[in-house]
Scaffold this motif. Structure first.
Motif, PDB file in Angstrom:
ATOM      1  N   VAL A 177     -12.495  16.159  36.608  1.00 27.93           N
ATOM      2  CA  VAL A 177     -11.416  16.273  35.629  1.00 27.93           C
ATOM      3  C   VAL A 177     -11.895  17.154  34.488  1.00 27.93           C
ATOM      4  O   VAL A 177     -13.078  17.155  34.135  1.00 27.93           O
ATOM      5  CB  VAL A 177     -10.987  14.891  35.109  1.00 27.93           C
ATOM      6  CG1 VAL A 177     -10.434  14.053  36.240  1.00 27.93           C
ATOM      7  CG2 VAL A 177     -12.148  14.160  34.450  1.00 27.93           C
ATOM      8  N   PRO A 178     -11.029  17.938  33.889  1.00 25.25           N
ATOM      9  CA  PRO A 178     -11.467  18.882  32.846  1.00 25.25           C
ATOM     10  C   PRO A 178     -11.733  18.163  31.528  1.00 25.25           C
ATOM     11  O   PRO A 178     -11.336  17.016  31.321  1.00 25.25           O
ATOM     12  CB  PRO A 178     -10.276  19.837  32.728  1.00 25.25           C
ATOM     13  CG  PRO A 178      -9.100  19.000  33.124  1.00 25.25           C
ATOM     14  CD  PRO A 178      -9.590  18.055  34.184  1.00 25.25           C
ATOM     15  N   GLY A 179     -12.399  18.882  30.640  1.00 29.16           N
ATOM     16  CA  GLY A 179     -12.560  18.392  29.289  1.00 29.16           C
ATOM     17  C   GLY A 179     -11.291  18.601  28.495  1.00 29.16           C
ATOM     18  O   GLY A 179     -10.284  19.137  28.996  1.00 29.16           O
ATOM     19  N   PRO A 180     -11.274  18.173  27.248  1.00 30.64           N
ATOM     20  CA  PRO A 180     -10.060  18.340  26.432  1.00 30.64           C
ATOM     21  C   PRO A 180      -9.869  19.813  26.070  1.00 30.64           C
ATOM     22  O   PRO A 180     -10.833  20.597  26.033  1.00 30.64           O
ATOM     23  CB  PRO A 180     -10.371  17.493  25.199  1.00 30.64           C
ATOM     24  CG  PRO A 180     -11.845  17.505  25.094  1.00 30.64           C
ATOM     25  CD  PRO A 180     -12.366  17.528  26.490  1.00 30.64           C
ATOM     26  N   PRO A 181      -8.625  20.226  25.805  1.00 29.04           N
ATOM     27  CA  PRO A 181      -8.412  21.585  25.285  1.00 29.04           C
ATOM     28  C   PRO A 181      -9.240  21.802  24.033  1.00 29.04           C
ATOM     29  O   PRO A 181      -9.497  20.883  23.262  1.00 29.04           O
ATOM     30  CB  PRO A 181      -6.900  21.604  25.005  1.00 29.04           C
ATOM     31  CG  PRO A 181      -6.325  20.588  25.946  1.00 29.04           C
ATOM     32  CD  PRO A 181      -7.363  19.509  26.032  1.00 29.04           C
ATOM     33  N   THR A 182      -9.652  23.046  23.851  1.00 28.03           N
ATOM     34  CA  THR A 182     -10.558  23.348  22.735  1.00 28.03           C
ATOM     35  C   THR A 182      -9.877  23.137  21.391  1.00 28.03           C
ATOM     36  O   THR A 182     -10.489  22.652  20.446  1.00 28.03           O
ATOM     37  CB  THR A 182     -11.059  24.791  22.863  1.00 28.03           C
ATOM     38  OG1 THR A 182     -11.616  24.967  24.163  1.00 28.03           O
ATOM     39  CG2 THR A 182     -12.124  25.086  21.821  1.00 28.03           C
ATOM     40  N   GLY A 225     -13.512  22.860  36.886  1.00 35.08           N
ATOM     41  CA  GLY A 225     -12.754  23.186  38.085  1.00 35.08           C
ATOM     42  C   GLY A 225     -11.673  24.191  37.742  1.00 35.08           C
ATOM     43  O   GLY A 225     -11.675  24.827  36.672  1.00 35.08           O
ATOM     44  N   HIS A 226     -10.741  24.368  38.620  1.00 35.84           N
ATOM     45  CA  HIS A 226      -9.622  25.284  38.402  1.00 35.84           C
ATOM     46  C   HIS A 226      -8.488  24.531  37.734  1.00 35.84           C
ATOM     47  O   HIS A 226      -7.981  23.541  38.282  1.00 35.84           O
ATOM     48  CB  HIS A 226      -9.146  25.894  39.721  1.00 35.84           C
ATOM     49  CG  HIS A 226     -10.218  26.705  40.417  1.00 35.84           C
ATOM     50  ND1 HIS A 226     -10.655  27.922  39.960  1.00 35.84           N
ATOM     51  CD2 HIS A 226     -10.940  26.436  41.537  1.00 35.84           C
ATOM     52  CE1 HIS A 226     -11.607  28.391  40.768  1.00 35.84           C
ATOM     53  NE2 HIS A 226     -11.799  27.504  41.738  1.00 35.84           N
ATOM     54  N   ILE A 227      -8.094  24.978  36.527  1.00 40.97           N
ATOM     55  CA  ILE A 227      -7.014  24.327  35.790  1.00 40.97           C
ATOM     56  C   ILE A 227      -5.710  24.528  36.546  1.00 40.97           C
ATOM     57  O   ILE A 227      -5.331  25.667  36.871  1.00 40.97           O
ATOM     58  CB  ILE A 227      -6.910  24.869  34.363  1.00 40.97           C
ATOM     59  CG1 ILE A 227      -8.220  24.640  33.608  1.00 40.97           C
ATOM     60  CG2 ILE A 227      -5.754  24.202  33.615  1.00 40.97           C
ATOM     61  CD1 ILE A 227      -8.582  23.193  33.452  1.00 40.97           C
ATOM     62  N   THR A 228      -5.009  23.442  36.850  1.00 39.47           N
ATOM     63  CA  THR A 228      -3.733  23.525  37.574  1.00 39.47           C
ATOM     64  C   THR A 228      -2.537  23.306  36.660  1.00 39.47           C
ATOM     65  O   THR A 228      -1.402  23.483  37.102  1.00 39.47           O
ATOM     66  CB  THR A 228      -3.703  22.473  38.684  1.00 39.47           C
ATOM     67  OG1 THR A 228      -3.840  21.169  38.090  1.00 39.47           O
ATOM     68  CG2 THR A 228      -4.837  22.693  39.677  1.00 39.47           C
ATOM     69  N   GLY A 229      -2.732  22.957  35.411  1.00 40.65           N
ATOM     70  CA  GLY A 229      -1.621  22.765  34.503  1.00 40.65           C
ATOM     71  C   GLY A 229      -2.018  21.898  33.331  1.00 40.65           C
ATOM     72  O   GLY A 229      -3.168  21.476  33.201  1.00 40.65           O
TER      73      GLY A 229
END
Length: 1298
Positions: A933-938, A962-966
């Motif tokens: 899972v991605p980190g929070p938006p910057t 990973g690859h952001i999907t949305g």
């Protein structure tokens, strides 16, 4: 004759085999491990559980019978068998519990046999109600006996009976009034105070935990002396006083009725015998047994001696018991003839499982007894054994004898013992196996024991045939036997008295014809805990402070805790009691502090305790005789002097009214420790001499101290000096060890002997060592005045055998024990190979390697270190080659790498390390972690605010993983109390970095949550809060303005401060401060101060009372404030503080708005206009109104309850009479359609107006004023009424407005 001799041998074999526990990884028949009791009483309100658990290999299957027939569980939807178990679970929500009553039996079966449970009788508990009955009052003469029956309903299990009154208070009982075993209440003689109307019998049913009560019984006790002659004559003609008056009399029994009775009681049960007598005065009850005494410890006298109870009845309780009731007029006796019967019981326990090797002999024994003698029946796998033909086994009464067993003999054998009073059922399997020996005790298990205590070293074993067990210590030069050791049948080695030299490694060896197995355990002998200074008796004045000292010495390797007690209970929870490391201090002593104080020192192996009394006296106590400490002993004399012993005698001093408890003998060694006194031994206070064992080469002087309840005496005068002759050492140094500091040396060290232990002059040590390999010879050297010796030129990390012997001028000490030591270590010379990885998930990987060979470690293996680092993320913008190291202790071949970054490339290598250092690195291996899972938006920024919309802009996560999907955007309004409104959710594309949100509420705070997603899932969100406000300056134009704060998601690890995410939002009514807090302190404050304040004023505080937000009011506009959150400790000391936050309060100018558009102004103007209109209408009516009319009289004559006359001050609208006659306007009710409804009166102001066809009487009143004519006239003239405004219409208008 041969067959008869064989039975004892088989019995011994069966006992030994029974000690073996078959490991569960070996084939074995089933064994029932847990089952419900034979009499299983269930609660009808709860689901039923009938337990049956068993073990075996293979795992057993289970089946049940009910009332002797197969119980088909699948046909009962309410019944379920627990997985991997035989336990039945019955759901009673659809069927009553009583429908499942019956006799159940469980069978556990595998291919090796069948085991069965007891017959489990399932019955539901019952608590029936008392039958409704009307109880007549009991009227009795004073002095007679009385019985109040309870007669509770039969319950299951039987109820507990007690008597109480209406206030639920237990009725007082005594030798005169008591409750019998069946619950009835007996009065030996009644008194006037027994009169009451609330004798209530209660029954508590333990199965259902319910209480039932009987109807209250009224008792009235009459006394003839208090009744006049007429009433007495009347009562004498009744049954109440038909007998002679209840005068004083000798006893007679109410229970039992006859002079003799018989009782049968079962062995192991309780025997209850009851005698209740009546008489006046109240009789006393006593008990005896003919020919013997009552059993001590098991006999109880209950209900004021009226009940004799004997617990755990044995055969010796059979006999004749006599109860005697006695008062001053005589006595009466009753005898009980008690017979003891017995349900079957085990004599030496149930039969045990039997493990045999093929061809061996063995025996199962079912040794039970009972009265009458029980019948014993054997079955094999639940089949009667008589029906089986097997020449390898033979049944002889309570035994099955096996000869030359085969694998077909493996089965479960049931022994059923029964008589008329019960039965016993036992399962015992015979398992025919061929297994080499194994030791089940854990390898290298460490045992600790206190010196001079018994040590038990376990060697739990298994094998078939039964292994032979032998024990060795250290060098294994000889087996351990003799008086100091005892070997138990289960393999346990007992060391009867542990000494320091017993410490070391012990080896347990198990042998049978199929192999040999060794196991090592270690024993450490610890020093006992003892007192250096005990607490002493204290007499202290009230208000002073007192200190008890308690100094204890214990083995340094043991953890010790000190506890203080007062009168054998915990110390009071009072700050005046201060417990120190070696003391207890009580400040400001009060009277309640007096008592016995006990100091207890506990270690993991032993404990010691000592007590002292505290006496509290007045500050100016009156003279009183108190006990004192004894005088010191006198006339010390030494007799029977030998080389190693002497007899010391003395004369005790004055005891001062407190007997001497014991004497303490101390000695001084003027040769080695002049001026230091040491405790030698304690002697009971009844003795005045002691035989003292002495050491060689010591110049002894003795003294004696006496102890009584007050404390220790002063020491006696010293005895004459006694010098012992030197001798060879009695012991060798302890703590011998060998360790190297360099790869080519060995340092041999030991704990030197004390001067007292040296036994003579010229003490030195003979150090002997040799490399532990075939053909090595001992090398000897003498060392004096040192406790270590360095051997140089050794091989790297080679084992050496070491011995250190004490020697003095008079000879050598005993033969020393051999200790294994090792020369110095060198760093490992080989690297691990065979590196491998298994990626568990996006943040964790398991790495493995082949371990390094022992010879290449060159030292004590400490473990392996994995060096790893992140090469880069797959997106290539993370370059953080920061090496991390994980250490895995011991001989590990794999480990887990946690906390990895998802979607990243990693590298690692492995090193082995020992006490010297690390070896060379292995080759480097690479692996990649999958997406996570991605980190929070910057960032998340609010811009372009309008009155009902705003724009959010953000930056992608720094760690996409990973690859952001949305992206997912959630937002919701937040009110001033931090409550959240309805949440809106938007799904956004991966390439979007902004969004505009329309239709937002003006002047509302919103909270936004934005998180990114990969194919694995959504990451943590960044949070933003914003509120749209109107920035109104000097101009008339309002501009939208956004006050916002950003809340980042919490870090993976919390910082040292317990505060996080401190934020603020400013509104019209103050500044809302929010935070997160996970600390334990309860005193949390929000503190604030003006940012540019030059003075040293204190911070303002707001107590938050456990919440995590607070609104600061009263802040001045246009100023900035520094805000922080602080947690305070018990003494108002700040323990934790958040980072400071700067909050700016905008300067808000009053809004310049058009007053004409304000709702309140419009409403006020409308009200004023309406009031003016009403006043004008009233004035107009006054001008057009006629003369005065006598309406008042007609109102008085025709009073309408809904139209009451009004006072002068009730009408604010003026009057309708002329200036001479002031009659108030009469109130009216008006329908909603605006017309006047006439109910019982036809009065109206229209009838009194001028003009029209009106008729008057001579007095000036209307003619037919209250007739139906007015109604028709109203109808006819209604349309013309618009010519003159009506006051009623004006009032109606006012009512409508109001």
């Amino acid at each position: 004759m041969k067959g008869r001799r064989m039975v004892p041998l088989l019995l011994l074999l069966g006992q030994l085999v029974a000690a073996l526990e078959v490991p569960l990884d070996l084939p074995q028949p089933p064994t029932i491990t847990s089952q419900s009791p034979k009499d299983h009483i269930i609660d009808p309100r709860e689901n039923i559980e009938i337990k049956c658990e068993a073990k075996g290999n293979p795992d057993p299957s289970f089946s049940w019978t009910r009332d002797g027939a197969h119980f088909k569980i699948e046909e009962h939807p309410n019944v379920n068998m627990r997985p991997n178990s035989g336990t039945l679970e019955v759901d009673i929500t659809k069927r009553r519990a009583e429908s499942f009553e019956g006799v159940y039996q469980c069978t556990a079966e595998n291919k090796h046999g069948k085991a069965v449970s007891d017959n489990i009788v399932v019955r539901q508990s019952r608590s029936p109600l008392w039958s409704k009955e009307r109880l007549k009052p009991r009227v009795v003469q004073e002095g007679v006996s009385l019985v109040l029956p309870c007669e509770p309903p039969a319950g299951l299990p039987p109820p507990l009976i007690f008597w109480m009154d209406n206030n639920f208070q237990k009725l007082p009982q005594s030798t005169r009034v008591s409750q019998s075993l069946n619950g009835d209440l007996y009065f030996s003689n009644v008194r006037r105070e027994d009169s009451r109307n609330d004798y209530i019998c209660y029954a508590r049913f333990p199965g259902t935990q319910t209480i039932q009560q009987k109807q209250p019984i009224t008792v009235k006790v009459l006394n003839l002396d208090s009744i006049n002659d007429t009433m007495a004559a009347f009562y004498n003609d009744t049954d109440l006083f038909s007998e002679a008056p209840a005068d004083e009399r000798m006893p007679s029994f109410l229970i039992p009725k006859d002079r003799h009775s018989s009782k049968v009681v079962l062995r192991g049960h309780k025997l209850d015998m009851e005698c209740i007598a009546e008489g006046r005065p109240t009789p006393e009850i006593s008990w005896t047994k003919d020919g013997s005494v009552l059993p001590a410890g098991r006999t109880s006298f209950l209900q004021f001696n009226k009940t004799l109870q004997i617990d755990d009845v044995s055969d010796s309780e059979e006999g004749v018991y006599r109860c005697t009731a006695t008062n001053k007029f005589g006595s009466v006796h009753h005898t009980f003839h008690v017979t003891v019967k017995a349900a079957p019981y085990w004599i030496s326990g149930p039969p045990s499982n039997l493990v045999l090797s093929p061809g061996e002999n063995g025996m199962l024994t079912c040794r039970a007894s009972g009265k009458p003698k029980p019948l014993i029946r054997w079955t094999k796998n639940v089949m009667p054994i008589e029906s089986l033909e097997d020449d390898t086994m033979k049944v002889e009464d309570d035994m099955i004898i096996f000869r030359d067993v085969k694998t077909s003999n493996s089965a479960v054998y049931q022994c059923n013992v029964s008589n008329e009073f019960g039965y016993l059922l036992a399962n015992a399997f015979v398992n025919v196996l061929s297994e080499p020996p194994r030791v089940l005790t854990p390898v290298n298990k460490k045992y600790e024991v206190i010196r001079n205590h018994r040590a038990m070293l376990d060697c739990s074993f298994f094998g078939s045939p039964i292994p032979n067990i032998t024990w060795f210590k250290d060098s294994r030069s000889s087996t351990l036997d003799g008086d100091s050791y005892a070997l138990h049948d289960n393999g346990t080695l007992e060391i009867r008295i542990s000494r320091p030299r017993d410490s070391g490694k012990y080896t347990c060896v198990a042998r049978n014809i199929l192999g040999i197995f060794e196991n090592h355990v270690f024993l450490e002998v610890k020093e006992p805990t003892h007192f250096l200074k005990q607490p002493e008796y204290q007499v202290i004045k009230r208000g002073r402070s007192v200190t008890f000292e308690c100094k204890v010495k214990h083995d340094s390797s043991l953890t010790a805790t000190m506890t203080w007690l007062k009168d054998d209970e915990e110390l009071p929870d009072d700050d005046r009691f201060v417990v120190g490391a070696e003391s207890l201090t009580i400040t400001n002593v009060v009277d309640s502090d007096a008592g016995m104080y006990t100091c207890i020192m506990n270690t993991t192996l032993d404990h010691v305790s000592a007590s002292a009394e505290l006496t509290v006296v007045d500050t100016t106590p009156a003279p009183a005789v108190v006990d004192e400490r004894p005088d010191p002993p006198t006339d010390l004399e030494l007799t029977d002097q030998t080389k190693r012993s002497v007899v010391l005698t003395w004369i005790p001093g004055n005891e001062y009214n407190s007997h001497i408890k014991n004497f303490l003998i101390q000695y001084e060694d003027s040769l080695h420790h002049r001026g230091h006194w040491h405790n030698l031994t304690h002697v009971p206070g009844t003795k005045t001499s002691a035989h003292l064992k002495l050491s060689p080469h010591v110049h002894y002087t003795f003294r004696v101290l006496a102890l009584n309840d007050v404390g220790w005496s002063q020491p006696s005068n010293p005895s004459q000096m006694y010098k012992t002759d030197p001798a060879a050492p009695d012991e060798n140094p302890t703590g011998v060890q060998g360790l190297g500091t360099e790869p080519n040396n060995l340092i041999i060290s030991w704990k030197p002997l004390t001067k007292l232990q040296s036994n003579g002059p010229g003490l030195h040590y003979k150090v002997m060592y040799r490399e532990k390999k075939p053909g090595s010879e001992w090398i000897t050297t003498n060392v004096a005045n040192n406790s270590r010796f360095v051997v140089s030129g050794t091989s790297t990390f080679a084992p050496y055998e070491l011995k250190v012997q004490a020697v003095n001028n008079y000879g050598e000490g005993p033969e020393p024990a051999v200790v294994i030591g090792y020369s110095g270590e060198d760093v490992p010379k080989s690297a691990p190979t065979g590196l491998r990885t298994v990626v568990r998930n996006s943040t964790m990987a398991e790495v493995g390697w082949k371990t390094v060979s022992d010879d290449s470690i060159r030292g004590f293996l400490k473990g392996y270190k994995v060096h790893y680092w992140r090469d880069h993320g797959v997106h290539r913008h993370h370059l953080d080659h920061v090496e991390k190291i994980l250490t895995f202790s011991g001989n590990r071949s794999h480990g887990i790498l946690p906390g990895l970054h998802p979607f990243s490339d990693y590298s690692f290598y492995v090193k082995v390390f020992n006490g010297r250092g690390e070896g060379p690195p292995s080759i480097t291996k690479h692996f990649r972690t999958p997406e996570g899972v991605p980190g929070p938006p910057t960032s998340l920024v609010v811009s372009n605010p309008n009155l009902d919309s705003l724009t959010l802009k953000w930056s992608p996560p720094y760690d996409p993983n990973g690859h952001i999907t949305g992206y997912t955007l959630k937002y919701q309004p937040v009110n001033n109390s931090n409550e959240l409104g309805e949440e809106e959710v938007l799904a956004l594309a991966a390439n979007e970095t902004s969004v505009t949100l329309p239709n937002l509420q003006y002047s509302t705070r919103y909270r936004f949550y934005l998180n990114a997603k990969t194919k694995i899932g959504a990451g943590p969100a960044i949070t933003q809060e914003a509120v749209i406000m109107v920035d109104e300056g000097q101009s008339q134009t309002s501009h939208p303005k956004v006050w916002s704060r950003t809340v980042h998601p919490p870090l993976k690890e919390r910082p040292a401060s317990p505060f996080a995410n401190v934020s603020s939002s400013v509104g019209d009514d103050g500044a809302l401060i929010s935070w997160e807090y996970w600390g334990s302190e309860k005193n949390v404050y929000v503190e604030y101060i003006a940012n540019n304040s030059e003075s040293e004023e204190e911070w303002q505080k707001e107590l938050v009372n456990g919440s995590q937000n607070v609104k600061l009011k009263g802040l001045k506009g246009g100023l900035s404030y520094r805000v922080r959150v602080v947690a305070y400790g018990h003494h108002d000391q700040p323990l934790h503080s958040s980072d400071e936050l700067v909050v700016t309060v905008p300067a808000m100018v009053s809004r310049q708005v058009d007053i004409a558009t304000q709702g309140w102004f419009i409403g006020l103007m409308c009200a004023i206009a309406l009031l003016i209109l009403i006043l004008l209408i009233i004035c107009f009516i006054q001008r057009n109104k006629g003369g005065k009319y006598p309406v008042k009289e007609k109102e008085d004559a025709h009073t309408d309850p809904e139209f009451q006359p009004m006072r002068d001050d009730d009408c604010p609208f003026g009057e309708y009479s002329d200036s001479e006659d002031h009659k108030p306007l009469k109130g009216s009710r008006t329908p909603s359609n605006g017309t006047v409804k006439r109910d019982d009166s036809d009065d109206s102001l229209v009838d009194y107006s001028e003009g029209g066809d009106r008729q008057f009487n001579e007095d000036g009143s209307f003619i037919g004023q209250y007739s139906g004519k007015s109604i028709s006239r109203e109808t006819a003239e209604g349309p013309q009424s618009s010519e003159a405004p009506s006051p009623i219409n004006a009032i109606n208008s006012l009512n409508s407005f109001v």
